[in-house]
Design a protein around this motif. Sequence first.
Motif, PDB file in Angstrom:
ATOM      1  N   ASN A 139      67.014  11.745  41.353  1.00 17.03           N
ATOM      2  CA  ASN A 139      65.781  11.155  41.872  1.00 17.03           C
ATOM      3  C   ASN A 139      65.955  10.519  43.249  1.00 17.03           C
ATOM      4  OD1 ASN A 139      67.242   8.779  40.942  1.00 17.03           O
ATOM      5  ND2 ASN A 139      65.290   7.702  41.168  1.00 17.03           N
ATOM      6  N   MET A 140      67.188  10.529  43.771  1.00 12.48           N
ATOM      7  CA  MET A 140      67.411   9.869  45.049  1.00 12.48           C
ATOM      8  C   MET A 140      66.868  10.649  46.244  1.00 12.48           C
ATOM      9  SD  MET A 140      68.444   6.935  44.421  1.00 12.48           S
ATOM     10  CE  MET A 140      68.698   6.476  46.132  1.00 12.48           C
ATOM     11  N   ALA A 141      66.624  11.938  46.079  1.00 10.68           N
ATOM     12  CA  ALA A 141      65.942  12.663  47.158  1.00 10.68           C
ATOM     13  C   ALA A 141      64.530  12.105  47.332  1.00 10.68           C
ATOM     14  CB  ALA A 141      65.898  14.155  46.872  1.00 10.68           C
ATOM     15  N   ALA A 142      63.811  11.959  46.213  1.00  8.31           N
ATOM     16  CA  ALA A 142      62.460  11.392  46.283  1.00  8.31           C
ATOM     17  C   ALA A 142      62.504   9.957  46.776  1.00  8.31           C
ATOM     18  CB  ALA A 142      61.786  11.462  44.917  1.00  8.31           C
ATOM     19  N   GLY A 143      63.464   9.173  46.288  1.00  5.79           N
ATOM     20  CA  GLY A 143      63.564   7.786  46.703  1.00  5.79           C
ATOM     21  C   GLY A 143      63.865   7.648  48.180  1.00  5.79           C
ATOM     22  N   THR A 144      64.768   8.476  48.684  1.00  3.45           N
ATOM     23  CA  THR A 144      65.124   8.420  50.098  1.00  3.45           C
ATOM     24  C   THR A 144      63.968   8.878  50.973  1.00  3.45           C
ATOM     25  OG1 THR A 144      67.437   8.822  49.517  1.00  3.45           O
ATOM     26  CG2 THR A 144      66.819   9.200  51.797  1.00  3.45           C
ATOM     27  N   LEU A 145      63.249   9.891  50.533  1.00  4.24           N
ATOM     28  CA  LEU A 145      62.067  10.347  51.272  1.00  4.24           C
ATOM     29  C   LEU A 145      60.997   9.261  51.306  1.00  4.24           C
ATOM     30  CD1 LEU A 145      61.929  13.962  49.852  1.00  4.24           C
ATOM     31  CD2 LEU A 145      62.109  13.398  52.288  1.00  4.24           C
ATOM     32  N   ALA A 146      60.823   8.551  50.190  1.00  2.00           N
ATOM     33  CA  ALA A 146      59.831   7.478  50.143  1.00  2.00           C
ATOM     34  C   ALA A 146      60.171   6.378  51.141  1.00  2.00           C
ATOM     35  CB  ALA A 146      59.741   6.918  48.727  1.00  2.00           C
ATOM     36  N   ILE A 147      61.450   6.017  51.204  1.00  2.00           N
ATOM     37  CA  ILE A 147      61.874   4.985  52.151  1.00  2.00           C
ATOM     38  C   ILE A 147      61.662   5.464  53.587  1.00  2.00           C
ATOM     39  CG2 ILE A 147      63.883   3.727  53.041  1.00  2.00           C
ATOM     40  CD1 ILE A 147      64.983   3.816  50.123  1.00  2.00           C
TER      41      ILE A 147
END
Length: 405
Positions: A139-147
């Motif tokens: 899920n860190m791809a989505a989290g990093t994109l959100a940031i």
Amino acid sequence: MSASAVIVVTGTGMVTPAGAGVDETWKAVRDARTLTGPASRPADRPERHCLSVPAFGSDVLPGRGTAHLDPFMRYALVAVDEAIAESGLDPGTWDGRRVGIVVGCGLGGVGTMTAAQTRLDERGADTVSPYLHPRSLMNMAAGTLAIRHHITGPSHTVVAACASGAVAIGVARDLIRAGTCDTVVACGTDAGVVPVVAAGFAAMGALSDSFAADASRPFAADRSGFVLSEGAAAVVLEREDVARRRGAPDLGRILGYGFTTDAHHPVQPHPDGAGAEAALRTALEDAGLAPGDVDHVNAHGTSTPHNDRMEARLITKLFPHGPSVTANKGVLGHSLGAAGAVEAVLTLRTLTTGVVPPTAHTPAVDPELEGLDLVLGSERHQQPRVAVSNSLGFGGVNCALVMGV
């Protein structure tokens, strides 16, 4: 919001073994180009069947710390950066609460995790990086994109094997239709060109047994398996009325979405294609269209004997009027969780340009698959109005996207 609300694509982005940017990959598939993997890999290793994304630097992916992320995250960042830029949206000024992000991925940071395991075994637990999980969790791809883009609405990670990227687009569309978001960025990404991943596919007989650069041969009589690949693709989806008010690019519409499960076998598709057919029919019903309305099919086309046989028979059964068919994996190989998003973006290009790329490396359709109007040799010029993109995966997942202009 009405379930019939029109959802438009206003931005697209991509990075594949053909290079960074949608234009680079579009040109490669139009030219039926033969891509080559790293020449330094020994021929007796299972990763010989791979196509890697060419190395890129800060000119393609600027930002502090991005160079150390797992490739599946880096690829997603590159694709989404391009898609948002094309859309004309400004993440610095948008209402992030009304923006969502959906990422489809099959493997996550498997390269980072296996490297950490090797380091642990050889040098001990104290040498494992504290950044291991932030750089590898799925899920860190989505989290990093959100940031990176100030997205504070829903953040979803979809895991549906090789259909993940397509399902991400369907889920993104539904978030807008439900009224949860005005804008959603959807992305499919995977970086599975890793020895243990390749070895696993080789052991089960899924990879091509050919060492040639043209080993990916969708729907050919001598197809023997897929060529492992990697990459990412992204789309920006918006409500049509919102997009029109701001004069956004109109790159096509997501008209229908269907997602089913075979419940048949862990890795083999249902032999009669029942689940895939149900996904297609659901997507067409969702779009308010009949099979005869479909002008073009972008096939999953893995170049494996079982998948291609089932899919070809399904296409000729459901679409007896003979829409044109192409399979992009002839050029690009199989990028796993990214593939459905890559192929959706290329299908949109076909709809907006009127160009159907040929299926590379396939000289003729397997005689057993008679009736399939597979585009071969060179690109075909037509004016399709409605197209379908198929995506299938392990676990019996089937996803169909219906797109139009």
